[in-house]
Design a protein around this motif. Structure first.
Motif, PDB file in Angstrom:
ATOM      1  N   ILE A  80       1.064  -1.231  -0.143  1.00  0.00           N
ATOM      2  CA  ILE A  80       0.076   0.019   0.139  1.00  0.00           C
ATOM      3  C   ILE A  80       0.766   1.168  -0.040  1.00  0.00           C
ATOM      4  CG2 ILE A  80      -0.449  -0.046   2.424  1.00  0.00           C
ATOM      5  CD1 ILE A  80      -3.196   1.191   2.134  1.00  0.00           C
ATOM      6  N   ILE A  81       0.625   2.204  -0.960  1.00  0.00           N
ATOM      7  CA  ILE A  81       1.822   3.387  -1.143  1.00  0.00           C
ATOM      8  C   ILE A  81       0.756   4.539  -0.959  1.00  0.00           C
ATOM      9  CG2 ILE A  81       3.529   2.110  -2.414  1.00  0.00           C
ATOM     10  CD1 ILE A  81       1.931   3.569  -4.904  1.00  0.00           C
ATOM     11  N   GLY A  82      -0.448   4.588  -0.715  1.00  0.00           N
ATOM     12  CA  GLY A  82      -1.271   5.575  -0.867  1.00  0.00           C
ATOM     13  C   GLY A  82      -2.679   5.367  -0.760  1.00  0.00           C
ATOM     14  N   LEU A  83      -3.444   6.334  -0.823  1.00  0.00           N
ATOM     15  CA  LEU A  83      -5.007   6.418  -0.361  1.00  0.00           C
ATOM     16  C   LEU A  83      -5.653   7.448  -1.359  1.00  0.00           C
ATOM     17  CD1 LEU A  83      -5.300   5.859   3.331  1.00  0.00           C
ATOM     18  CD2 LEU A  83      -5.745   4.322   1.918  1.00  0.00           C
ATOM     19  N   TYR A  84      -7.039   7.046  -1.851  1.00  0.00           N
ATOM     20  CA  TYR A  84      -7.676   7.847  -2.728  1.00  0.00           C
ATOM     21  C   TYR A  84      -9.127   8.058  -2.441  1.00  0.00           C
ATOM     22  CZ  TYR A  84      -9.201  10.230  -7.029  1.00  0.00           C
ATOM     23  OH  TYR A  84      -9.647  10.992  -8.072  1.00  0.00           O
ATOM     24  N   ASP A  85      -9.494   9.159  -2.373  1.00  0.00           N
ATOM     25  CA  ASP A  85     -10.909   9.447  -1.811  1.00  0.00           C
ATOM     26  C   ASP A  85     -11.658   9.476  -2.978  1.00  0.00           C
ATOM     27  OD1 ASP A  85     -13.420  10.299  -0.902  1.00  0.00           O
ATOM     28  OD2 ASP A  85     -12.817  12.260  -0.216  1.00  0.00           O
ATOM     29  N   VAL A  86     -12.587   8.416  -3.520  1.00  0.00           N
ATOM     30  CA  VAL A  86     -13.129   8.399  -4.922  1.00  0.00           C
ATOM     31  C   VAL A  86     -14.348   9.466  -4.781  1.00  0.00           C
ATOM     32  CG1 VAL A  86     -14.392   6.962  -6.271  1.00  0.00           C
ATOM     33  CG2 VAL A  86     -12.559   6.070  -4.867  1.00  0.00           C
ATOM     34  N   THR A  87     -14.740   9.850  -3.888  1.00  0.00           N
ATOM     35  CA  THR A  87     -15.870  10.880  -3.801  1.00  0.00           C
ATOM     36  C   THR A  87     -15.317  12.251  -3.919  1.00  0.00           C
ATOM     37  OG1 THR A  87     -16.151  10.333  -1.509  1.00  0.00           O
ATOM     38  CG2 THR A  87     -17.732   9.255  -2.749  1.00  0.00           C
ATOM     39  N   GLY A  88     -14.661  12.475  -2.925  1.00  0.00           N
ATOM     40  CA  GLY A  88     -14.111  13.866  -2.683  1.00  0.00           C
ATOM     41  C   GLY A  88     -13.031  14.386  -3.415  1.00  0.00           C
ATOM     42  N   GLY A  89     -12.077  13.402  -3.948  1.00  0.00           N
ATOM     43  CA  GLY A  89     -10.910  13.785  -4.774  1.00  0.00           C
ATOM     44  C   GLY A  89      -9.791  13.901  -4.084  1.00  0.00           C
ATOM     45  N   GLY A  90      -9.544  13.956  -2.709  1.00  0.00           N
ATOM     46  CA  GLY A  90      -8.362  14.036  -1.919  1.00  0.00           C
ATOM     47  C   GLY A  90      -7.821  12.646  -2.269  1.00  0.00           C
ATOM     48  N   ALA A  91      -6.418  12.788  -1.605  1.00  0.00           N
ATOM     49  CA  ALA A  91      -5.499  11.613  -1.543  1.00  0.00           C
ATOM     50  C   ALA A  91      -4.384  11.614  -0.826  1.00  0.00           C
ATOM     51  CB  ALA A  91      -4.643  11.418  -3.027  1.00  0.00           C
ATOM     52  N   ILE A  92      -3.954  10.823  -0.133  1.00  0.00           N
ATOM     53  CA  ILE A  92      -2.735  10.471   0.683  1.00  0.00           C
ATOM     54  C   ILE A  92      -1.672   9.817  -0.192  1.00  0.00           C
ATOM     55  CG2 ILE A  92      -1.860   9.642   2.845  1.00  0.00           C
ATOM     56  CD1 ILE A  92      -4.630   9.979   3.983  1.00  0.00           C
ATOM     57  N   SER A  93      -0.523  10.367  -0.038  1.00  0.00           N
ATOM     58  CA  SER A  93       0.650   9.539  -0.632  1.00  0.00           C
ATOM     59  C   SER A  93       1.823   9.824   0.198  1.00  0.00           C
ATOM     60  CB  SER A  93       0.914  10.160  -2.233  1.00  0.00           C
ATOM     61  OG  SER A  93       0.909  11.597  -2.235  1.00  0.00           O
ATOM     62  N   LEU A  94       2.627   8.820  -0.596  1.00  0.00           N
ATOM     63  CA  LEU A  94       3.986   8.976   0.226  1.00  0.00           C
ATOM     64  C   LEU A  94       5.065   9.482  -0.653  1.00  0.00           C
ATOM     65  CD1 LEU A  94       4.197   5.211   1.674  1.00  0.00           C
ATOM     66  CD2 LEU A  94       3.577   7.397   2.820  1.00  0.00           C
ATOM     67  N   PHE A 100       4.648  11.977   4.663  1.00  0.00           N
ATOM     68  CA  PHE A 100       3.265  11.667   4.306  1.00  0.00           C
ATOM     69  C   PHE A 100       2.643  12.964   3.754  1.00  0.00           C
ATOM     70  CE2 PHE A 100      -0.566  10.092   6.304  1.00  0.00           C
ATOM     71  CZ  PHE A 100      -0.196   8.367   6.147  1.00  0.00           C
ATOM     72  N   GLU A 101       2.052  12.997   2.395  1.00  0.00           N
ATOM     73  CA  GLU A 101       1.405  13.886   1.928  1.00  0.00           C
ATOM     74  C   GLU A 101      -0.167  13.831   1.718  1.00  0.00           C
ATOM     75  OE1 GLU A 101       1.687  16.328  -2.327  1.00  0.00           O
ATOM     76  OE2 GLU A 101       2.947  14.581  -2.214  1.00  0.00           O
ATOM     77  N   LEU A 102      -0.881  14.760   2.019  1.00  0.00           N
ATOM     78  CA  LEU A 102      -2.124  15.254   1.905  1.00  0.00           C
ATOM     79  C   LEU A 102      -2.464  15.921   0.594  1.00  0.00           C
ATOM     80  CD1 LEU A 102      -5.353  14.709   2.596  1.00  0.00           C
ATOM     81  CD2 LEU A 102      -5.212  17.089   3.860  1.00  0.00           C
ATOM     82  N   SER A 103      -2.948  15.446  -0.360  1.00  0.00           N
ATOM     83  CA  SER A 103      -3.060  16.088  -1.506  1.00  0.00           C
ATOM     84  C   SER A 103      -4.981  16.594  -1.451  1.00  0.00           C
ATOM     85  CB  SER A 103      -2.872  15.669  -2.791  1.00  0.00           C
ATOM     86  OG  SER A 103      -1.584  15.076  -2.971  1.00  0.00           O
ATOM     87  N   GLY A 104      -4.902  17.587  -1.150  1.00  0.00           N
ATOM     88  CA  GLY A 104      -6.509  18.212  -0.691  1.00  0.00           C
ATOM     89  C   GLY A 104      -7.256  18.118  -1.951  1.00  0.00           C
ATOM     90  N   ALA A 105      -8.309  17.835  -1.529  1.00  0.00           N
ATOM     91  CA  ALA A 105      -9.681  17.875  -2.758  1.00  0.00           C
ATOM     92  C   ALA A 105      -9.627  19.341  -3.155  1.00  0.00           C
ATOM     93  CB  ALA A 105     -10.921  17.476  -2.137  1.00  0.00           C
ATOM     94  N   PRO A 106     -10.141  19.576  -4.368  1.00  0.00           N
ATOM     95  CA  PRO A 106     -10.580  20.902  -4.949  1.00  0.00           C
ATOM     96  C   PRO A 106     -11.593  21.437  -4.366  1.00  0.00           C
ATOM     97  CG  PRO A 106     -10.783  19.301  -6.846  1.00  0.00           C
ATOM     98  CD  PRO A 106     -10.633  18.466  -5.408  1.00  0.00           C
ATOM     99  N   VAL A 107     -11.491  22.544  -3.609  1.00  0.00           N
ATOM    100  CA  VAL A 107     -12.588  23.036  -2.651  1.00  0.00           C
ATOM    101  C   VAL A 107     -12.511  24.831  -3.165  1.00  0.00           C
ATOM    102  CG1 VAL A 107     -12.226  21.620  -0.678  1.00  0.00           C
ATOM    103  CG2 VAL A 107     -10.836  23.790  -0.942  1.00  0.00           C
ATOM    104  N   GLU A 108     -13.919  25.172  -2.698  1.00  0.00           N
ATOM    105  CA  GLU A 108     -14.099  26.659  -3.218  1.00  0.00           C
ATOM    106  C   GLU A 108     -13.366  27.759  -2.181  1.00  0.00           C
ATOM    107  OE1 GLU A 108     -18.326  27.310  -4.091  1.00  0.00           O
ATOM    108  OE2 GLU A 108     -18.588  25.151  -4.322  1.00  0.00           O
ATOM    109  N   THR A 109     -13.540  27.356  -1.103  1.00  0.00           N
ATOM    110  CA  THR A 109     -12.818  28.436  -0.240  1.00  0.00           C
ATOM    111  C   THR A 109     -11.681  27.966   0.686  1.00  0.00           C
ATOM    112  OG1 THR A 109     -14.009  27.870   1.701  1.00  0.00           O
ATOM    113  CG2 THR A 109     -15.249  29.277  -0.098  1.00  0.00           C
TER     114      THR A 109
END
Length: 456
Positions: A80-94, A100-109
């Motif tokens: 396991i090298i990462g996780l992906y949020d299918v609904t919101g679009g965020g991800a965690i990767s190495l 440890f990286e959080l790639s945040g979902a695209p948000v409005e504010t």
């Protein structure tokens, strides 16, 4: 980037490469904010690097996060090298050294960015603390040597690790010892992309100074305020830097494509296999002339992956990525998207910011970028200290956020997230200078207290 792309349509013409970038154009009402941040895991006992394997390793941490979040695992060769949020679009990767990286979902504010961050940190703590893992909010690991840092089981990193020493002094340090926080923003047309790219490239050293947070290497001051930024000056100059040509007439999507075609490649992914093509050009691959894949032409996936291995101070994909800032403690993270949203998402502010930088020459921009890792706010351009320009930019950003007028549940706009940066400007010193004061004072010449004071 969290996941390597999977569109396997073979490419026929250069126009398709341009069209891929052009597809990023959005109506301003659809503009989003993406925030990515990296943090260094360490053992709470002994402040050591955290290996991938084992019951208290990074793999176990990701498994725990998968159960907690219900996100899709990203697997490579059974790991396991990462996780992906299918609904919101965020991800965690190495990152390569376990950052440890959080790639945040695209948000409005920026309010939503803050909410996402707080939720993420609570979730990470819930899993990490019982495993004896903490996270550090600095731009570079303060006490470990290269040799001590574990290697994550990702094929692309193996190829990059072999290639980096051929093209620069610090590539291995960049991969294994640094952390950044990054903001991704949209554009409404080619002209809007060019204007935002130019303004943000010229002003990237401002973000570097405001977030300068990597003054220690292997337990001692390294002579810099942002050594992470210095590392990028000698990592791989064929794929990094200030892109002077982006300020020349004729800049646009096509010009970026021509640049990217000549940036040396690292890898091509086929199934689960990473093929080492390091040093070869995408242009040759495009003509069916890659020695590793004779006669084969690249796919859109190959193009997207290649664009993710280009590392200038601002990167164009289907959005613009601001890449100049050091990783920071969690309280300062939302300040980065706030800073750039205020400058780039309000047209009046964008015009004012362009006025600020339009008369700088390529040589002056480069000199500022070269000086900022060591001198921070004391770097100069023309007859001005960077500190004065940073102060002005912060004012502009503040005005832009006020005009945007995105209000939270108790009536506050996004300008409140600039407060940590306003405090930095008020005291006139970068975060790194504050850390060096502590090192020379209360910390008794030890970086160990950083693992408490700079932890998430």
């Amino acid at each position: 980037m969290a996941r390597d792309q999977i569109d396997m349509t073979p490419l026929q013409s250069r126009d398709e490469l341009v069209a891929w970038l052009e597809a990023g154009v959005k109506d301003p009402s659809d503009f989003r904010i993406g925030t990515e941040h990296e943090k260094t895991p360490f053992t709470l006992q002994g402040h050591q690097p955290v290996p991938y394997e084992g019951a208290r390793g990074i793999g176990a941490l990701l498994d725990g996060m998968k159960l907690l979040l219900g996100w899709e695992p990203i697997m490579e060769r059974g790991n396991i090298i990462g996780l992906y949020d299918v609904t919101g679009g965020g991800a965690i990767s190495l990152e390569p050294g376990g950052q440890f990286e959080l790639s945040g979902a695209p948000v409005e504010t920026v309010h939503q960015t803050q909410g996402e961050l707080m939720a993420h940190l609570a979730q990470v703590r819930e899993i990490a603390t019982p495993l004896g893992i903490g996270f550090l909010g600095l731009g570079m690991t303060p006490s470990w040597s290269r040799a001590e840092i574990p290697v994550m089981p990702k094929g692309r990193y193996k190829i990059m690790t072999g290639y980096m020493p051929k093209v620069g002094k610090y590539g291995i340090d960049m991969m294994y010892r640094t952390c950044t926080v990054q903001t991704n923003l949209d554009f409404s047309s080619e002209a809007d992309m060019v204007k935002k790219l130019r303004v943000s490239l010229a002003l990237q050293p401002i973000a570097t100074a405001l977030f300068a947070n990597s003054p220690f290497t292997e337990g001692k001051p390294n002579g810099f305020l942002s050594f992470r930024s210095e590392i990028w000056r000698d990592t791989d100059n064929a794929r990094s830097g200030m892109l002077p040509w982006a300020f020349e007439d004729g800049m646009g999507f096509e010009r970026w494509v021509d640049y990217a075609l000549d940036v040396p490649m690292y890898f091509v992914k086929r199934g689960d296999e990473y093929l080492d093509v390091s040093g070869t050009s995408f242009r040759d691959f495009f003509e069916g002339k890659n020695p590793a894949l004779p006669g084969e032409r690249p796919t859109l996936s190959d193009w997207a992956n290649h664009l993710s291995t280009i590392f200038p101070e601002v990167r164009l994909k289907r959005y613009l990525e601001m890449r100049g800032a050091d990783g920071a403690p969690w309280g300062r993270l939302p300040a980065l998207p706030a800073f750039w949203v205020g400058l780039l998402y309000d047209n009046d502010t964008l015009d004012a910011a362009w006025d600020l930088v339009r008369n700088w020459t390529a040589r002056e921009r480069q000199a500022l970028r070269d000086d900022v890792p060591r001198h921070g706010f004391k770097a100069r351009i023309k007859d001005r200290y960077l500190f004065e320009i940073a102060k002005e930019c912060l004012k502009l950003s503040h005005a832009g956020l006020r005009r945007r007028n995105r209000i939270d549940h108790i009536g506050r706009d996004e300008s409140r997230y600039l407060e940590p940066l306003e405090r930095i400007i008020d005291c006139g010193r970068t975060p790194a200078e504050e850390l060096l004061d502590k090192f020379n004072g209360a910390w008794n010449s030890s970086v160990e207290p950083a693992y408490d004071e700079c932890a998430f």
